[in-house]
Design an enzyme around this catalytic site. Structure first.
Site, PDB file in Angstrom:
ATOM      1  N   HIS A  72      24.499  30.475  16.697  1.00  0.00           N
ATOM      2  CA  HIS A  72      25.007  29.937  15.103  1.00  0.00           C
ATOM      3  C   HIS A  72      24.016  31.056  14.016  1.00  0.00           C
ATOM      4  O   HIS A  72      24.623  31.310  13.399  1.00  0.00           O
ATOM      5  CB  HIS A  72      24.663  28.643  14.992  1.00  0.00           C
ATOM      6  CG  HIS A  72      25.744  27.739  14.544  1.00  0.00           C
ATOM      7  ND1 HIS A  72      26.257  26.822  15.412  1.00  0.00           N
ATOM      8  CD2 HIS A  72      26.445  27.747  13.373  1.00  0.00           C
ATOM      9  CE1 HIS A  72      27.320  26.256  14.618  1.00  0.00           C
ATOM     10  NE2 HIS A  72      27.303  26.766  13.572  1.00  0.00           N
ATOM     11  N   ASP A 104      49.021  18.877   7.419  1.00  0.00           N
ATOM     12  CA  ASP A 104      48.193  17.812   6.821  1.00  0.00           C
ATOM     13  C   ASP A 104      47.057  17.426   7.699  1.00  0.00           C
ATOM     14  O   ASP A 104      47.148  16.568   8.505  1.00  0.00           O
ATOM     15  CB  ASP A 104      48.711  16.452   6.403  1.00  0.00           C
ATOM     16  CG  ASP A 104      48.105  15.443   5.874  1.00  0.00           C
ATOM     17  OD1 ASP A 104      46.873  15.532   5.474  1.00  0.00           O
ATOM     18  OD2 ASP A 104      48.942  14.540   5.077  1.00  0.00           O
ATOM     19  N   GLU A 108      33.462  27.738   8.915  1.00  0.00           N
ATOM     20  CA  GLU A 108      32.165  27.436   9.700  1.00  0.00           C
ATOM     21  C   GLU A 108      32.198  28.790  10.981  1.00  0.00           C
ATOM     22  O   GLU A 108      33.062  29.140  11.678  1.00  0.00           O
ATOM     23  CB  GLU A 108      32.402  26.312  10.281  1.00  0.00           C
ATOM     24  CG  GLU A 108      31.073  26.158  11.349  1.00  0.00           C
ATOM     25  CD  GLU A 108      31.014  24.658  11.952  1.00  0.00           C
ATOM     26  OE1 GLU A 108      31.504  23.556  11.456  1.00  0.00           O
ATOM     27  OE2 GLU A 108      30.530  24.297  13.131  1.00  0.00           O
ATOM     28  N   LYS A 147      33.996  15.536  16.323  1.00  0.00           N
ATOM     29  CA  LYS A 147      33.778  16.472  15.052  1.00  0.00           C
ATOM     30  C   LYS A 147      33.943  17.913  15.610  1.00  0.00           C
ATOM     31  O   LYS A 147      34.766  18.611  15.075  1.00  0.00           O
ATOM     32  CB  LYS A 147      32.354  16.466  14.323  1.00  0.00           C
ATOM     33  CG  LYS A 147      32.532  17.199  13.153  1.00  0.00           C
ATOM     34  CD  LYS A 147      32.065  18.562  13.190  1.00  0.00           C
ATOM     35  CE  LYS A 147      32.100  19.254  11.835  1.00  0.00           C
ATOM     36  NZ  LYS A 147      31.707  20.618  12.186  1.00  0.00           N
TER      37      LYS A 147
HETATM   38  C1  MEV Z   1      29.282  21.525  14.767  1.00  0.00           C
HETATM   39  O1  MEV Z   1      30.145  22.043  13.900  1.00  0.00           O
HETATM   40  C2  MEV Z   1      30.006  20.716  16.065  1.00  0.00           C
HETATM   41  C3  MEV Z   1      28.967  20.299  17.201  1.00  0.00           C
HETATM   42  O2  MEV Z   1      28.086  19.597  16.733  1.00  0.00           O
HETATM   43  C4  MEV Z   1      29.966  19.453  18.219  1.00  0.00           C
HETATM   44  C5  MEV Z   1      29.185  18.910  19.175  1.00  0.00           C
HETATM   45  O3  MEV Z   1      27.944  18.560  19.056  1.00  0.00           O
HETATM   46  O4  MEV Z   1      29.769  18.785  20.164  1.00  0.00           O
HETATM   47  C6  MEV Z   1      28.306  21.371  17.855  1.00  0.00           C
END
Ligand code: MEV
Length: 432
Positions: free
Chosen positions: A380, A282, A82, A266
């Protein structure tokens, strides 16, 4: 002490970055070649790792700069597909440096192994008997791994839970707590659980079912903290005060709402997993542990906190289980994982976990800083556009013009990239 503050690293060519990293970690010619994927993970080695091997699969390995963890500067290898993650953590590690970098701590590397016991006539009485036999059972578990024992690890405790109700009736769950030292510990724990299972059957008069490690590694925690002075948070039209407030509010959103907490966490795992993968650990185990830990209260929650300290600085903390090792498994077999550990300069699993948790916090800060201000799409999109241009079939010299046309038009989609590329080729036929 060499500084991880490598100004302009981002703008170098990959070969130049490799050169700087090689000097930092005193890499040999052969090690440099491995990082370029020249010998790297070859078929014979891959074949030792899993079954039915037919090939190997590459991912980019980037270096995050600017990190100071517990007063030591580190360059952090990250493996991730990513865009923006490596740049994001490098930026926030730079901000954190001004407040002294990241502090990180870990608990003892204790893992939990579970033994399920069914058909126990009197579970509470069996529980008593098992706890009475605790020392014998721990001694038997210790016989399975003299190496861990010699290194100061080994069986630490026995816990017995009575599960009164389940879809198949009551059961006893025995937890064997094992200090795994510098190993992730899955093999050691599973072996020990299997070894003591027959004795557990004898003691309880029951029937043992599963004998397996728990990925909810709540005794093997890593914690990080950073303090960011407000003046370094200011950028473009956003004051430090605005950015800090936005980040604290974003943290509150995640604390209050599981839908947001999932995405928030995430983002943390974007940083965590990239280092876990780079070091051959892992990542599914780490993911499972993180999310189970986030839900341990019965409601899924955020793993990090953001608040202001008495001086008004922004302070972030992250706490999560981190079952990672520096010996055994792919960490030893995979040549690039070995190099990642060399670049990190870590000797122990605890040091590795302390860097990883710092990177998780840095990535959380990077995401919240962007989300609470200009949004994440701006940064991004350029990188995303590059990937889309490549996917559309753009050759090296065509990528930049396709990216420029797409970002100027604000439409970044594969079908559009294909159209832009066709247009470009019509105006200027593709050179080889
Ligand atoms: C994207 O890979 C991760 C985000 O969505 C994390 C977040 O929203 O805090 C940008």
């Amino acid at each position: 002490m060499p500084s991880s503050r490598l100004v302009g690293f981002y703008n170098l060519r990959p070969e130049e970055r490799l050169e700087q990293t090689s000097q930092w970690a005193a890499l040999t010619e052969q090690e440099r070649a491995i990082l370029q994927g020249i010998p790297g993970l070859d078929l014979p080695r891959a074949n030792q790792m899993i079954e039915n091997v037919i090939g190997v699969y590459g991912l980019p390995l980037g270096i995050a700069v600017n990190f100071t963890v517990n007063g030591r500067d580190v360059l952090v290898p990250m493996v991730i597909e990513e865009p923006s993650v490596v740049a994001g953590v490098s930026l926030t590690a730079k901000l954190a440096r001004t407040g002294g970098g990241f502090q990180a701590i870990t608990t003892a590397p204790e893992m939990i192994g579970q033994i399920q016991v069914l058909d126990v006539p009197d579970p509470w009485s069996a529980r008593f008997d098992l706890l009475a036999a605790r020392d014998d059972l721990l001694a038997q578990a210790d016989e399975t791994d003299p190496v861990i024992l010699r290194l100061g690890g080994g069986a630490r405790d026995l816990e017995v839970r009575v599960v009164e109700q389940s879809p198949v009736g009551p059961m006893l769950i025995v937890h064997l707590i094992l200090d795994c030292r510098d190993a992730m510990g899955a093999n050691a724990v599973n072996t020990a659980c299997e070894a003591i299972a027959p004795r557990i059957e004898e003691i309880t008069g029951g029937r043992v079912g599963l004998r397996i490690l728990s990925n909810l590694a709540e005794r093997r925690l890593a914690r990080a903290r950073c303090t960011i002075p407000l003046d370094v948070l200011a950028f473009r039209e956003f004051s430090g005060e605005d950015v800090a407030r936005g980040i604290v509010e974003a943290g509150a959103f995640a604390a209050a709402d599981p839908y947001r907490a999932a995405t928030h966490n995430k983002g943390i795992m974007n940083g965590v997993d990239a280092v876990v993968i780079a070091t051959g650990n892992d990542w599914r185990a780490v993911e499972a542990g993180a999310h189970a830990y986030a839900a341990r209260s019965g409601r899924y929650n955020s793993l990090s906190t953001w608040a202001r300290d008495a001086d008004g600085h922004l302070v972030g903390t992250l706490e999560m289980p981190l079952a990672v090792g520096v010996v055994g498994g792919a960490t030893r077999v995979h040549p690039t994982a070995q190099l990642a550990l060399k670049i990190l300069g870590v000797q122990t699993a605890r040091e590795l976990a302390e860097i990883i948790v710092a990177v998780g916090l840095a990535q959380n800060l990077a995401a919240l800083r962007a989300l609470a201000t200009e949004g994440i799409q701006r940064g991004h999109m350029r990188l995303h556009a590059r990937q889309i241009a490549v996917a559309a079939g753009a050759r090296e010299h065509e990528i930049e013009p396709v990216v420029q046309r797409m970002t100027a038009g604000g439409v970044i989609r594969l079908d559009h990239a294909e159209a832009v590329l066709a247009e470009l080729r019509q105006s200027k036929p593709a050179a080889e």
